[in-house]
Design an enzyme around this catalytic site. Structure first.
Site, mmCIF file in Angstrom:
data_model
loop_
_atom_site.group_PDB
_atom_site.id
_atom_site.type_symbol
_atom_site.label_atom_id
_atom_site.label_comp_id
_atom_site.label_asym_id
_atom_site.label_seq_id
_atom_site.Cartn_x
_atom_site.Cartn_y
_atom_site.Cartn_z
ATOM 1 N N SER A 162 9.837 60.581 43.608
ATOM 2 C CA SER A 162 9.338 61.945 43.598
ATOM 3 C C SER A 162 10.433 63.011 43.602
ATOM 4 O O SER A 162 10.157 64.200 43.436
ATOM 5 C CB SER A 162 8.424 62.171 44.802
ATOM 6 N N LYS A 196 15.312 69.589 46.247
ATOM 7 C CA LYS A 196 13.917 69.188 46.079
ATOM 8 C C LYS A 196 12.997 70.184 46.770
ATOM 9 O O LYS A 196 13.297 70.685 47.861
ATOM 10 C CB LYS A 196 13.723 67.791 46.661
ATOM 11 N N SER A 253 11.924 57.213 46.433
ATOM 12 C CA SER A 253 11.903 58.472 45.692
ATOM 13 C C SER A 253 13.264 59.015 45.300
ATOM 14 O O SER A 253 13.350 59.970 44.529
ATOM 15 C CB SER A 253 11.142 59.540 46.492
#
Length: 540
Positions: A252, A175, A276
Site C-alpha cells: 500500500s 505516504k 506494504s
C-alpha cells in the site's frame, strides 16, 4: 485544420475513422485499425506496449481519452505502403498533444503498425501524489517550512549558524498516513480526507528526516487505509510502475514507491503491515526495509493493525537506505541488544522449502541460482505452516482494522473502493472468539518463527513473481495477494526486520530478494543485503 503533405488513397478516411473512434471510445474499431500480431507497438510516457493483445487490453481498461480536436496533421510518405502521420491536438479543457503513427497498407487496408502518444504535460501525476511542493516542506529541523526562505530549496529556512544535516538535498515522498504539519491525513480516501483535521505537528518519523536535512517533496498516495497490496486506488487510480510500466506498482506504500522509482523522490517513507513496503520494492526494483516492530515510532501515523504496523523506507540507492537506517536507529550494537552485528554479515543463509514452493517456478529457479552465486553457506530450516501464519495475521489484522475504522466505514457506505470495502466487511465478521484464538496463536507462531533465527538470516524471494499486469482483473490480483501474504507473513507475524533488494529479473520485470533477520538487526541486515547485492562488486 492545417494539413502538410498529401494523403495516399484511402488513408485519410482511415485516419479520421480512428480519431472518431477514439472520441467515442469504440474499442472494437480501434482494435480493428491496429495491425494484428506481436510486432505492433504503442508507446507513451508510461512505457511501451508490444503486440496487438497488450494494446487491446490497455485500451479496454483505460476508460477513454480526454476530448480533443485536431489542429494540424503532417503526412510523410515513406514508401508505396508506408506513411508516417503526425497529428497535433488541442484538448477541449486546455493543453496540446501529439500522436505519431506509422500506417502500413496490407491487402489494400491501411492499419497502424506503430504509434506514439505525447499527451499534455500534467501539473503532477495525481495517481502518485496527493500534495506536491517544491518542496512542500524544506529540510532543516522541526520548524522547517515556517520561516523566511521556506520552499526555496535544500537548506532553505535554516537559522543563523545552522549546518545542513546529513540528508540535505534528499527528496522525500511521504505516504498519506503520516502527520505533516499544516496538512491532513488523507488515508487514500477522499471522503475521509474531506473531514480530517489539519495536523499541528509532524509525525516523529517525518520530523526525524527533516531534522537530518531532507526535504519533503510531497504527500504520496496510499491504498485506502493501507488495506491492500496492489497499488490500485478506486479514487486516484493505479500508481505507475517505474521499472515495468505495463505492470501494477504494488502497495500500500504505492505513491511513495512510484515516486522513488520514477526519480521524482529519492526516499519513500511508508508503512509495512503485511508487505506494504516489500511488495512495491520488489515490483519496482527498489530497496525497501520493513523495520523491527516497535523500533521506529508510529506516533502520528494512522494505524491499520497495531500488532503488525511498522515504519520503513524505500530507495533506489542502498547506501541512502543504510544512511537513513543509521540515523533512525543508531549504532548496530545498540540495535541488536547485545548481539554480534558482525555475526549477521557472516551468518549462513536460511532457506525454507515451503517458501520456495510458494514462489512461481521461474522465480524459484532464479532465486536458487542467485543463492549459489553468493557462495554463502546455506542451511535448510522449517517454518510454521505458511497458511497458518497468513491466516493468523489476517484475523488479527482484520480485528484491529475494524476496531480502528469500522465505525467510520459503517457510517460512510459507498465511500470505499470495492476491494477494500469487501476486506472491511470480512473484518467486521471476525468474532471475539476468533480474534482471541488468533491472538493466542500469534504469540505461539511469533515464538516459533523467531527461534529459527538463532544462527542465520532467512533468504527468500520477496514475492511469488513479477507484478501482475496493469490490465489484470480483480480476481487475478486477489489470487496474487493471497499467494504473496503466505510469504510476507513470516516477518509480519515475527515482528522482524526484512529488507527487499532488487536482484532478479524475470519476464522483463524485477523481482526482489528478501532477507529477514532477528529483532533489532535492521542495520546489519541492510549491510548484509548490500554485500550480497548483484551490484556490490561494482561498488567495491
Amino acid at each position: 485544420m492545417r494539413l502538410t503533405g498529401t494523403w495516399p488513397a484511402g488513408l485519410e478516411s482511415a485516419f479520421h475513422e480512428y480519431e472518431s473512434a477514439l472520441m467515442r471510445d469504440d474499442t472494437a474499431v480501434l482494435d480493428a485499425l491496429f495491425e494484428p500480431g506481436p510486432g505492433t507497438l504503442r508507446g507513451d510516457g508510461a512505457g511501451l506496449l508490444r503486440g496487438h493483445g497488450q494494446i487491446s487490453a490497455f485500451r479496454s481498461s483505460r476508460g477513454g481519452v480526454a476530448r480533443r480536436e485536431l489542429v494540424g496533421v503532417d503526412v510523410q510518405v515513406l514508401g508505396p505502403d508506408a506513411v508516417l502521420v503526425v497529428g497535433e491536438s488541442q484538448f477541449v479543457d486546455g493543453g496540446r498533444g501529439l500522436q505519431t503513427q506509422l500506417w502500413c497498407r496490407t491487402d489494400g487496408a491501411w492499419l497502424i503498425r506503430t504509434a506514439h502518444v505525447t499527451g499534455r504535460a500534467p501539473a503532477f501525476d495525481r495517481s502518485v501524489w496527493r500534495v506536491l511542493g517544491d518542496p512542500l516542506v524544506p529540510g532543516g529541523g522541526a520548524d522547517a517550512g515556517l520561516g523566511p526562505g521556506a520552499g526555496l530549496g535544500p537548506g532553505a529556512g535554516l537559522g543563523p549558524g545552522a549546518r545542513p544535516g546529513p540528508l540535505v538535498g534528499v527528496r522525500v515522498a511521504v505516504k498519506d498516513l503520516f502527520a505533516v504539519r499544516g496538512q491532513v491525513i488523507g488515508a487514500g480516501n477522499p471522503t475521509w480526507q474531506a473531514a480530517a483535521a489539519v495536523e499541528h505537528e509532524h509525525a516523529p518519523a517525518v520530523a526525524m528526516l527533516l531534522d537530518a536535512g531532507a526535504e519533503l517533496t510531497g504527500i504520496a498516495r496510499s491504498d485506502e487505509f493501507a488495506y491492500a497490496l496492489a497499488g490500485r486506488n478506486a479514487h486516484s487510480g493505479t500508481t505507475p510502475n517505474g521499472a515495468a510500466p505495463q505492470r501494477i506498482g504494488g502497495g500500500s506504500t504505492s505513491g511513495s514507491a512510484s515516486a522513488v522509482a520514477l526519480g521524482q523522490a529519492d526516499l519513500g517513507l511508508g508503512t509495512d503491515t503485511a508487505g506494504s513496503i516489500r511488495v512495491p520494492a520488489s515490483y519496482q526494483g527498489l530497496w525497501g526495509l520493513r523495520t523491527t516492530h516497535g523500533t521506529v515510532s508510529r506516533s502520528g501515523v494512522l494505524p491499520l493493525a497495531q500488532t503488525f504496523d511498522t515504519v520503513g523506507w524505500l530507495t533506489r540507492d542502498p547506501e541512502l537506505l543504510r544512511q537513513v537506517v543509521g540515523i533512525a536507529l543508531g549504532d548496530t550494537t545498540a540495535q541488536l541488544r547485545g548481539a554480534d552485528a558482525g555475526a549477521i554479515r557472516t551468518a549462513p543463509l536460511l532457506l525454507s522449502d515451503a517458501l520456495l514452493d510458494a514462489a512461481e517456478p521461474g522465480t524459484r529457479s532464479a532465486f536458487l541460482a542467485w543463492v549459489e552465486r553468493t557462495g554463502r553457506p546455506v542451511r535448510s530450516v522449517e517454518l510454521p505452516d505458511l497458511d497458518d501464519l497468513a491466516e493468523t495475521l489476517r484475523i488479527v489484522q482484520a480485528a484491529e482494522a475494524h476496531r480502528n475504522h469500522g465505525d467510520w466505514v459503517a457510517a460512510h457506505p459507498g465511500a470505499l473502493g470495492a476491494d477494500v470495502a469487501e476486506r472491511f466487511a470480512a473484518a467486521a465478521a471476525v468474532t471475539a472468539e476468533q480474534e482471541s484464538a488468533a491472538r493466542v496463536r500469534h504469540v505461539e507462531l511469533r515464538t516459533a518463527v523467531r527461534r529459527v533465527f538463532d544462527d542465520g538470516v532467512l533468504a527468500l524471494p520477496t514475492v511469488p513473481g513479477p507484478a501482475p499486469s496493469r490490465t489484470a482483473d480483480t480476481a487475478a490480483v486477489l489470487v496474487t495477494r493471497r499467494a504473496t501474504l503466505r510469504m510476507t507473513s513470516v516477518a509480519g507475524v515475527g515482528g522482524l526486520p526484512a529488507v527487499s533488494m532488487p536482484a532478479l529479473h524475470l519476464q522483463d520485470a524485477p523481482v526482489g530478494i528478501c532477507l529477514v533477520g532477528p529483532p533489532g538487526a535492521d542495520l546489519a541486515l541492510v549491510d548484509l543485503a548490500i554485500d550480497l547485492s548483484p551490484s556490490s562488486a561494482t561498488r567495491s
